[in-house]
Design a protein around this motif. Sequence first.
Motif, mmCIF file in Angstrom:
data_model
loop_
_atom_site.group_PDB
_atom_site.id
_atom_site.type_symbol
_atom_site.label_atom_id
_atom_site.label_comp_id
_atom_site.label_asym_id
_atom_site.label_seq_id
_atom_site.Cartn_x
_atom_site.Cartn_y
_atom_site.Cartn_z
ATOM 1 N N GLU A 73 0.839 -1.202 0.000
ATOM 2 C CA GLU A 73 0.000 0.000 0.000
ATOM 3 C C GLU A 73 0.876 1.255 0.000
ATOM 4 O O GLU A 73 0.594 2.224 -0.712
ATOM 5 C CB GLU A 73 -0.905 -0.017 1.225
ATOM 6 N N ARG A 132 -0.392 -7.074 -8.354
ATOM 7 C CA ARG A 132 -0.075 -6.395 -7.099
ATOM 8 C C ARG A 132 0.090 -7.361 -5.931
ATOM 9 O O ARG A 132 0.832 -7.121 -4.993
ATOM 10 C CB ARG A 132 -1.155 -5.357 -6.767
ATOM 11 N N TYR A 147 -5.341 -16.837 -6.340
ATOM 12 C CA TYR A 147 -6.155 -15.619 -6.247
ATOM 13 C C TYR A 147 -5.197 -14.448 -6.471
ATOM 14 O O TYR A 147 -4.178 -14.332 -5.772
ATOM 15 C CB TYR A 147 -6.838 -15.518 -4.890
ATOM 16 N N VAL A 156 -4.558 -10.233 -7.271
ATOM 17 C CA VAL A 156 -4.987 -8.834 -7.289
ATOM 18 C C VAL A 156 -4.205 -8.130 -8.386
ATOM 19 O O VAL A 156 -2.963 -8.129 -8.377
ATOM 20 C CB VAL A 156 -4.725 -8.148 -5.932
ATOM 21 N N PRO A 161 -4.240 -1.442 -11.490
ATOM 22 C CA PRO A 161 -5.209 -0.722 -12.322
ATOM 23 C C PRO A 161 -4.819 -0.802 -13.804
ATOM 24 O O PRO A 161 -3.637 -0.742 -14.145
ATOM 25 C CB PRO A 161 -5.121 0.717 -11.794
ATOM 26 N N ASP A 162 -5.822 -0.965 -14.658
ATOM 27 C CA ASP A 162 -5.624 -1.015 -16.115
ATOM 28 C C ASP A 162 -4.789 -2.213 -16.568
ATOM 29 O O ASP A 162 -4.183 -2.188 -17.654
ATOM 30 C CB ASP A 162 -4.962 0.282 -16.626
ATOM 31 N N ASP A 207 -8.338 -16.919 -10.047
ATOM 32 C CA ASP A 207 -9.421 -15.956 -9.858
ATOM 33 C C ASP A 207 -8.815 -14.568 -9.676
ATOM 34 O O ASP A 207 -7.905 -14.388 -8.851
ATOM 35 C CB ASP A 207 -10.260 -16.291 -8.619
ATOM 36 N N PHE A 208 -9.292 -13.589 -10.433
ATOM 37 C CA PHE A 208 -8.890 -12.204 -10.229
ATOM 38 C C PHE A 208 -9.820 -11.586 -9.185
ATOM 39 O O PHE A 208 -11.051 -11.639 -9.332
ATOM 40 C CB PHE A 208 -8.956 -11.426 -11.534
ATOM 41 N N VAL A 209 -9.253 -11.023 -8.131
ATOM 42 C CA VAL A 209 -10.037 -10.466 -7.033
ATOM 43 C C VAL A 209 -9.575 -9.045 -6.743
ATOM 44 O O VAL A 209 -8.458 -8.652 -7.087
ATOM 45 C CB VAL A 209 -9.902 -11.322 -5.750
ATOM 46 N N GLU A 210 -10.444 -8.256 -6.109
ATOM 47 C CA GLU A 210 -10.092 -6.872 -5.772
ATOM 48 C C GLU A 210 -9.096 -6.799 -4.632
ATOM 49 O O GLU A 210 -8.274 -5.883 -4.562
ATOM 50 C CB GLU A 210 -11.358 -6.081 -5.429
ATOM 51 N N SER A 211 -9.177 -7.765 -3.695
ATOM 52 C CA SER A 211 -8.258 -7.785 -2.559
ATOM 53 C C SER A 211 -8.226 -9.185 -1.986
ATOM 54 O O SER A 211 -9.115 -10.001 -2.251
ATOM 55 C CB SER A 211 -8.699 -6.788 -1.474
#
Length: 528
Positions: A265, A440, A459, A461, A464-465, A491-495
């Motif tokens: 982060e 990421r 899994y 993350v 962006p883009d 699996d693509f996940v947001e977090s």
Amino acid sequence: MTEQPAPTVNYVEQLLELFAACGDKEAVVCAERRLSYAQMRTMVLELATKLRDRGVRPGAGVALLVRNTPESIALQLALHLLGCRTVWIARYPPYREQVEFIEQAQVEVLIYDPERTGRLTEELTHRAEPLQILCAGPGGQGPDLLEPVEPGTPEFVRAPGTPEPSSLFYTGGTSGRPRLVHHEHRFFLALLAAAGYYRSIGELGMRHLSTTAFVHVSGQMPALLTLAEDGLLLLAERVDLESFLDTIRDERLTSVFISPARLSELLDSPLLDGADLSSLRYLNCGGGPISPTRLAQGIERFGPVLRPVYGLSELPLVADQPFMVNDPEHPERLASAGKPFADTRIEIRGEKDELLGTGEIGEVCAAGSLVMTGYWNDPEGSAQTMAGGFLHTGDLGYLDEHGYLFLVDRKKDMIVTSVGAANVYTRPIEDVLASHPDVRAAAVIGVPDPGWGEAAHAYVVLAPDATVSVEELQELVERELSDLHAPRGIDFVESLPRTALDKVDKRALRARHYEDPERRTVSDLAPR
């Protein structure tokens, strides 16, 4: 491990002598409060007097459910001065688990912050054999220990023959029951000895930010080391990134601890561009695996202050890499947990507990003065975990020819795959996935597979883009490692889900995998 002779001086008495010598020098900062060493010494002695006057007997088991404040430190020191066993209750376990933890710990007294708890205190006060309840603040169900003492009260003096103090800390067990990590007096004496070594080499004036609560042994170790080194300890429970950076600048901090998730982060944040981190000497990062790609980025941005650390509740600091650099002659060291800390000894052992050689993967086992005594009231679990006088960590890894430790997986997370029952470790797969510029973070678990027995499932993350596809990432892993390592599904996940200690929660990922009853166990790609 060789037994040490019984000490004649309680470690708290040694600390209080240091506090007296430091006098009006600032010791602890918490929000708007700034306390000197003299004030901390007075608080400890006054609390010890109140606890004794309230009938807390030497040797009693005392549970604490308190916030990350100066009082939490002073309460431990006061109770240890009385020869008590402190039992630290974390906030995050389920309510029933907290009750079970207290019952296993054979607690007689509960000290709690009235702003911290509700249902737990109600049950403990209405049971057939209720605990004695004391409060760290007003408005609770028991006497407030923080009320001012009567003028003229004599200073507390420890009674001769007081038992040696100890502490119990919560850790999750593989059976689902909590385990009580028992650290005896020798652990705290070892911390003071380590602080004495740092003072002897001029390592003074440390200014450390503690965001890991004192309820955890990983929070207590740096806090007590800082105070024993004449340093300044800043206490906080939750710090957002902006406040974190502002505090480093404003307080001229020299030491902080962050998780790998917080490091990522930080590296991705635009706030970093204008941040002043020039005072830092140690940017400690631990609590989970750090991808070599992220570590290299961190070293480039922060310099050699970035320090990977590896530890457990049973041994809070196993290995570290201080003053780390991205050495072109040894690029593999970016994946290392470092070398043994202080007097810790590390061995790698096989399935029959045999000693393995350089480069061979097995269970990481460790011994040293900071290792726990065992699990409280669990002789079978203690004997298994401490077999041969070494702590069996449950982590798999190897040592290279220079003594660097490399971790490859948790023992329980290892994937056994293919008709040949090959062992596949998740850490190398995660590192390869994280090396892609569009990725990421990544976490890998093993899932049942009708053709392979088990297969890797990832899994991921994305940045962006990002434009990377599942197939590209599978091919990357196969190219860098092997076809056995390539995830059958991604699996693509947001977090990624995280535990209360900011570690990737692989148990939650496994649960997510099976939430859908139509879940396929293999990807559309045939096994290669």
